[in-house]
Enzyme design. Structure first.
Site, PDB file in Angstrom:
ATOM      1  N   HIS A 163       0.845  -1.202   0.000  1.00 47.44           N
ATOM      2  CA  HIS A 163       0.000   0.000   0.000  1.00 47.44           C
ATOM      3  C   HIS A 163       0.883   1.256   0.000  1.00 47.44           C
ATOM      4  O   HIS A 163       0.456   2.325   0.450  1.00 47.44           O
ATOM      5  CB  HIS A 163      -0.894   0.100   1.253  1.00 47.44           C
ATOM      6  CG  HIS A 163      -2.043  -0.851   1.292  1.00 47.44           C
ATOM      7  ND1 HIS A 163      -2.464  -1.431   2.468  1.00 47.44           N
ATOM      8  CD2 HIS A 163      -2.863  -1.329   0.327  1.00 47.44           C
ATOM      9  CE1 HIS A 163      -3.503  -2.220   2.212  1.00 47.44           C
ATOM     10  NE2 HIS A 163      -3.747  -2.183   0.910  1.00 47.44           N
TER      11      HIS A 163
ATOM     12  N   GLU B   6      -4.544   6.764  -5.021  1.00 42.76           N
ATOM     13  CA  GLU B   6      -3.361   6.091  -5.569  1.00 42.76           C
ATOM     14  C   GLU B   6      -3.200   6.385  -7.053  1.00 42.76           C
ATOM     15  O   GLU B   6      -2.085   6.533  -7.549  1.00 42.76           O
ATOM     16  CB  GLU B   6      -3.485   4.577  -5.339  1.00 42.76           C
ATOM     17  CG  GLU B   6      -3.361   4.217  -3.877  1.00 42.76           C
ATOM     18  CD  GLU B   6      -3.830   2.819  -3.560  1.00 42.76           C
ATOM     19  OE1 GLU B   6      -3.008   1.908  -3.565  1.00 42.76           O
ATOM     20  OE2 GLU B   6      -5.030   2.644  -3.281  1.00 42.76           O
TER      21      GLU B   6
END
Ligand code: ADP
Length: 394
Positions: free
Chosen positions: A174, A379
């Site tokens: 992540h 992201e």
């Protein structure tokens, strides 16, 4: 400027065209169930959602459909580069890289560390090279942000040979989300970039936390694989490693099968016996479902212990930043979690927490330290920004 962002998984391909400066998303979508008769492409453009059935389509066919869509919507011409989400770079890269043959070869060497993700990620790069011959491809690695961890954080207490020969260590995942959220937190809440202590708490289907000192990761909860750490939707997080051999013997299954089970059938799903979805569990708990109550209790307690543990490398906590589907939206979970963390000095602002920080610029604690805030992750934007920077510089 426009950047195409691609995230190719084993049976899916997510895509978006993004302006890396403004963050505007012109189109986004996902090809799902690739390789099956139910394969389809869903996308959002100009405020409208559309779907196309693609029975039996593979990644190549699906991405050809995406290219056709980009031509149809007149987005193909203005593209400057393609940014790819890539899971595992081992210790090879601590940042995003132009996908040169050397970078691709090094990413291939990391396939044993990310056997389910690196191959489709690399396939996405290969197909994009063919479909967009004039565009440069950039690999943005999930592990890269965590490469600044010191040995005391990334080494496991196993012989050096395991580390040296088999690459056994904590990598963390992540990373793109933790980097985005940490950077945004420092900017948005006026922290000193050179003197700040932030814990980023990413709670989606997968969950992980990172200790970020002066913008650099110093520790994180996921490990050699994304199975370690806090309780997740279907992953159990940290357990006694002897559990694998124990259950392997009890069930007559291989170690691989047990680990697969621990990835796919444990966590919130296994504990509750009901669902991996936090929304469903919160509703079920309110109706008296015992499994849901227990799953939420374990989730919050284990998460609190990990967050408190991440205060150790930081020495203090300025801000705790929540992100991901649960982190951004689930006020009861944040409330229960923060109940465990009051000893750190954290004082929840209940109204702000219930409103998901909407009227307080993201802040959900009182003005005391540490603060708790919500910072929506992005992201895709981070990948687009890295891609624009690298393509621009190359
Ligand atoms: P992924 O890791 O797949 O990107 P998300 O970040 O979308 O996942 O997070 C999915 C989780 O977020 C699920 O457990 C879902 O129930 C939870 N979630 C999403 N919206 C809400 C909401 N409004 N309230 C509570 N939980 C939510």
């Amino acid at each position: 400027m426009k950047i195409l962002v691609l995230n190719c998984g084993s049976s899916s391909a997510k895509f978006a065209v993004i302006d890396p400066e403004s963050g505007e998303e012109f189109i986004s979508g996902i090809a799902q169930r690739l390789g099956s008769p139910q394969a389809s492409l869903d996308w959002k453009f100009g405020g409208k959602k559309e779907t196309k059935e693609l029975p039996g389509a593979d990644h190549d066919q699906a991405l050809r459909e995406v290219v056709a869509l980009l031509h149809e919507t007149k987005l193909a011409d203005g593209l400057r580069g393609v940014g790819h989400r890539v899971l595992h770079a081992g210790t090879k890269f601590s940042g995003s890289r132009l996908a040169t043959p050397d970078v691709i070869a090094k990413t291939e060497e990391c396939i044993p560390l990310g056997p389910l993700h690196n191959p489709p990620n690399l396939l996405g790069i290969k197909i994009a090279e063919q479909l967009f011959p004039g565009l440069k491809n950039v690999a943005v690695f999930d592990t890269a942000f965590h490469q600044t961890m010191p040995p005391r954080a990334y080494r496991y207490a196993v012989p050096a040979e395991w580390h040296d020969k088999f690459m056994v260590r904590r990598y963390g995942f992540h990373g793109t989300s933790h980097r985005f959220v940490a950077g945004q937190t420092i900017k948005q809440f006026g922290l000193d970039p050179n003197n700040s202590a932030v814990i980023t708490v990413h709670l989606g289907n997968g969950c992980s936390c990172a200790a970020v000192q002066n913008g650099k990761c110093v520790d994180t909860t996921m490990g050699l694989t994304p199975l370690e750490g806090v309780v997740m939707g279907t992953r159990c997080g940290s357990v006694d490693p002897a559990l694998v051999g124990y259950m392997s013997k009890n069930l007559g299954k291989s170690a691989e099968e047990i680990v697969d089970f621990m990835n796919k059938k444990c966590g919130l799903l296994g504990l509750s016996g009901l669902s991996n979805d936090m929304r469903t569990l919160v509703e079920a708990k309110d109706k008296g479902h015992e499994g849901a109550r227990l799953a939420i209790e374990v989730f919050c307690y284990v998460l609190a212990k990990h967050i408190a543990g991440l205060a150790v490398p930081l020495g203090r906590v300025d801000v705790m930043a929540f992100t991901g589907g649960i982190g951004e939206n689930s006020w009861p979970i944040r409330a229960q979690l923060m109940g465990h963390l009051a000893f750190l000095g954290l004082s929840l602002d209940e109204a702000a927490n219930r409103a998901n920080g909407k009227d307080t610029g993201g802040r959900i604690s009182r003005e005391t330290k540490p603060q708790a805030v919500i910072v929506p992750t992005n992201e895709e934007l981070m990948i687009a920004r890295d891609t624009a920077e690298i393509v621009g510089a190359s």
